[in-house]
Design a protein around this motif. Structure first.
Motif, short mmCIF file in Angstrom:
data_model
loop_
_atom_site.label_atom_id
_atom_site.label_comp_id
_atom_site.label_asym_id
_atom_site.label_seq_id
_atom_site.Cartn_x
_atom_site.Cartn_y
_atom_site.Cartn_z
N SER A 47 33.20 29.03 44.38
CA SER A 47 34.04 27.94 44.87
C SER A 47 35.49 28.41 44.75
N PRO A 48 36.21 28.58 45.86
CA PRO A 48 37.58 29.09 45.77
C PRO A 48 38.52 28.18 44.99
N HIS A 49 38.20 26.90 44.92
CA HIS A 49 39.08 25.95 44.23
C HIS A 49 38.86 25.92 42.72
N SER A 50 37.68 26.33 42.26
CA SER A 50 37.43 26.31 40.82
C SER A 50 37.25 27.71 40.23
N TYR A 51 37.15 28.72 41.07
CA TYR A 51 36.96 30.08 40.58
C TYR A 51 38.18 30.54 39.78
N THR A 52 37.92 31.18 38.66
CA THR A 52 38.98 31.75 37.86
C THR A 52 38.49 33.07 37.27
N SER A 53 39.41 33.99 37.11
CA SER A 53 39.09 35.31 36.54
C SER A 53 40.38 35.87 35.95
N GLY A 54 40.27 37.00 35.31
CA GLY A 54 41.48 37.67 34.82
C GLY A 54 42.45 37.96 35.95
N TYR A 55 41.91 38.28 37.13
CA TYR A 55 42.76 38.58 38.27
C TYR A 55 43.51 37.34 38.76
N GLY A 58 46.16 36.43 36.32
CA GLY A 58 47.29 37.35 36.47
C GLY A 58 48.15 36.99 37.67
N LEU A 59 47.52 36.59 38.76
CA LEU A 59 48.27 36.16 39.94
C LEU A 59 49.12 34.93 39.63
N ARG A 60 48.57 34.01 38.89
CA ARG A 60 49.33 32.80 38.52
C ARG A 60 50.53 33.16 37.64
N ARG A 61 50.33 34.10 36.70
CA ARG A 61 51.45 34.54 35.86
C ARG A 61 52.53 35.23 36.69
N ILE A 62 52.13 36.04 37.64
CA ILE A 62 53.08 36.73 38.52
C ILE A 62 53.92 35.71 39.26
N ARG A 63 53.25 34.73 39.85
CA ARG A 63 53.96 33.70 40.61
C ARG A 63 54.88 32.89 39.70
N ALA A 64 54.40 32.54 38.50
CA ALA A 64 55.22 31.76 37.55
C ALA A 64 56.46 32.54 37.12
N ALA A 65 56.38 33.85 37.11
CA ALA A 65 57.51 34.69 36.73
C ALA A 65 58.46 34.95 37.91
N GLN A 91 39.96 33.82 49.53
CA GLN A 91 40.26 32.38 49.47
C GLN A 91 40.78 32.01 48.09
N ALA A 92 40.06 32.41 47.03
CA ALA A 92 40.46 32.08 45.66
C ALA A 92 41.76 32.78 45.29
N HIS A 93 41.91 34.01 45.70
CA HIS A 93 43.12 34.77 45.36
C HIS A 93 44.35 34.19 46.06
N SER A 94 44.18 33.74 47.28
CA SER A 94 45.30 33.09 47.99
C SER A 94 45.75 31.84 47.26
N LEU A 95 44.79 31.05 46.83
CA LEU A 95 45.12 29.82 46.10
C LEU A 95 45.84 30.12 44.79
#
Length: 177
Positions: A47-55, A58-65, A91-95
């Motif tokens: 599920s792209p909306h609930s999927y989470t992983s280290g990657y 990391g993308l969320r941290r990059i964006r937050a920075a 899909q998940a990575h874009s989100l």
């Protein structure tokens, strides 16, 4: 200079503003993905909306920075099984903040024909991604020349591509079995 292990990790995590990739292959042979691809072909989906992983974290941290990570993938339809599998994760990575764009050259000339996969870090450093014909990675090589041609390839790729979400709206069958 070849980049592996800690040197590669430092490069891909140590950029200051932007990490960007050009992907040109219809299939990447990554042995650690073999089971996931088999599961995908058997009908398993994330599920792209609930999927989470280290990657994705990391993308969320990059964006937050305030940093950016993105890519353009050059494709032709019909997509390979690998690309359909990869699109599920796109899909998940874009989100999560990855700026993924698609350059579909099915019905037109490839404006980057003959250009190999590469990473561009902070528009200053280029890492060439070398692959065998079957998509198996051979190595990663720090380009020691002028980054200007790769900055131009990035400009062309961005100008000729569309955002991933727009692409799948235009070609929804790319996400279907």
């Amino acid at each position: 200079m070849l980049l592996d292990g800690d040197a590669w990790t430092a490069k891909v995590q140590g950029f200051r503003q932007e990490a960007w990739r050009l992907e040109t292959l219809p299939w990447y042979r990554v042995p650690s993905e073999d089971g996931d691809i088999r599961d995908f072909l058997a009908g398993h989906r994330i599920s792209p909306h609930s999927y989470t992983s280290g990657y994705t974290e990391g993308l969320r941290r990059i964006r937050a920075a305030g940093k950016k990570k993105g890519r353009v993938h050059i494709v032709r339809r019909p997509l390979t099984d690998y690309l359909r599998y990869e699109f599920m994760y796109y899909q998940a990575h874009s989100l999560a903040g990855d700026d993924i764009r698609i350059l579909d050259v099915t019905d037109c000339a490839n404006p980057l024909d003959g250009i190999q996969d590469f990473w561009l870090f902070d528009r200053a450093e280029v890492v060439l991604m070398n692959y065998a014909e079957d998509g198996t990675q051979i190595d990663r090589q720090l380009h020691e020349g002028d980054p200007a041609p790769y900055i131009e390839y990035q400009r062309i790729a961005l100008a000729e591509s569309v955002p991933f979400g727009e692409y799948v709206k235009r070609w929804p069958s790319t996400l279907l079995d």
